[in-house]
Write an enzyme that holds these catalytic residues in place. Structure first.
Site, PDB file in Angstrom:
ATOM      1  N   ALA A 175      -8.403   2.110  -4.693  1.00 20.31           N
ATOM      2  CA  ALA A 175      -7.072   1.984  -4.095  1.00 20.31           C
ATOM      3  C   ALA A 175      -6.083   1.468  -5.138  1.00 20.31           C
ATOM      4  CB  ALA A 175      -7.132   1.059  -2.884  1.00 20.31           C
ATOM      5  N   ASN A 176      -4.893   1.116  -4.722  1.00 18.17           N
ATOM      6  CA  ASN A 176      -3.902   0.518  -5.632  1.00 18.17           C
ATOM      7  C   ASN A 176      -3.076  -0.496  -4.847  1.00 18.17           C
ATOM      8  OD1 ASN A 176      -1.437   1.865  -4.518  1.00 18.17           O
ATOM      9  ND2 ASN A 176      -2.575   3.694  -5.124  1.00 18.17           N
TER      10      ASN A 176
END
Ligand code: CTP
Ligand code: CA
Length: 221
Positions: free
Chosen positions: A33-34
């Site tokens: 993810a980020n």
């Protein structure tokens, strides 16, 4: 306007907004993810709806309430987001604010990956995700106004000019993320169009959203 009919500069227009991060599964309990919070995309969806647009918000996993009057479709991965965007067409405008993961794990394990006791970490081959914005630019149902976002930490305007041309977006809204922007409440942006660059002073994300929505409405005036 008549009762029950929404007035506003974008009345009768369908606007598609993507927002948030994507989650790319590694196994049933892990993902790539980020740090995108979704705040800027949600604020833009809200501001567009306030101008009377019918707004479809395709959202990655975030912890934000759905803005008033916005139709929200929740997705996890980039490929899910691409499919939801296609399903939501046609649209007059698309504003692609999502921080789409550039890579996913090539395969997602069906069961939780276990340590094998050797001390050697597993190898995680990656595959590139589809570029949703560039795909929309080539789509026969391409929206009349196609807006991308670009978070950059250096050479912000130059990178955005190259990115706009590469993806064939009408505008790239370039966001200077060299400070503390991701997850923060302020943005410093430049709008790169086919013909030039408009630089805005640093302002709260809600104000960026309102000014951008107004700027979009001007294109349909
Ligand atoms: N975008 C997209 N699909 C992707 C990657 C990006 O639709 N797989 C969109 C983003 O929503 C944004 C724009 O493209 O509107 C620019 O994203 P950005 O990550 O800045 O561009 P990239 O082409 O991924 O380049 P970089 O290597 O700088 O990350
Ligand atoms: Ca990227």
């Amino acid at each position: 306007p008549a009762p029950g009919i929404k007035g506003g500069a974008l009345a009768g227009r369908h606007v598609l907004v993507t927002a948030g991060p994507t989650h790319e599964p590694i196994d049933p309990v892990r993902y790539i993810a980020n740090r995108s919070s979704g705040k800027q995309g949600y604020a833009i969806a809200e501001a567009l709806a306030a101008l009377g647009a019918r707004v479809t918000l395709v959202s990655g996993p975030v912890s934000l309430p759905t803005p008033a009057g916005v139709h929200r479709i929740d997705v996890e991965s980039a490929r899910d987001m691409a499919a939801a965007v296609e399903t939501a067409l046609p649209a007059d405008v698309a504003v692609m604010v999502a921080a789409v993961a550039d890579w996913r794990a090539e395969t997602s394990a069906g069961q939780k990956i276990k340590k094998d006791g050797s001390g050697a970490p597993p190898v995680l081959p990656l595959a590139e995700n589809p570029d949703i914005l560039a795909g929309l630019a080539r789509n026969p149902r391409r929206p009349r106004l196609l807006v991308g976002f670009a978070a950059e930490t250096e050479n912000v305007v130059d990178h955005a000019i190259a990115k706009r041309a590469r993806k064939d977006a009408d505008w790239i809204v370039a966001n200077d993320v060299s400070g503390d922007v991701m997850g923060g409440d302020s943005n410093s942006i430049h709008i790169v169009t086919r013909t030039g660059v408009e630089s805005w002073e640093t302002m709260p994300k809600a104000e960026v959203a309102q000014r951008l929505a107004t700027r979009i409405a001007d294109e349909f005036a």
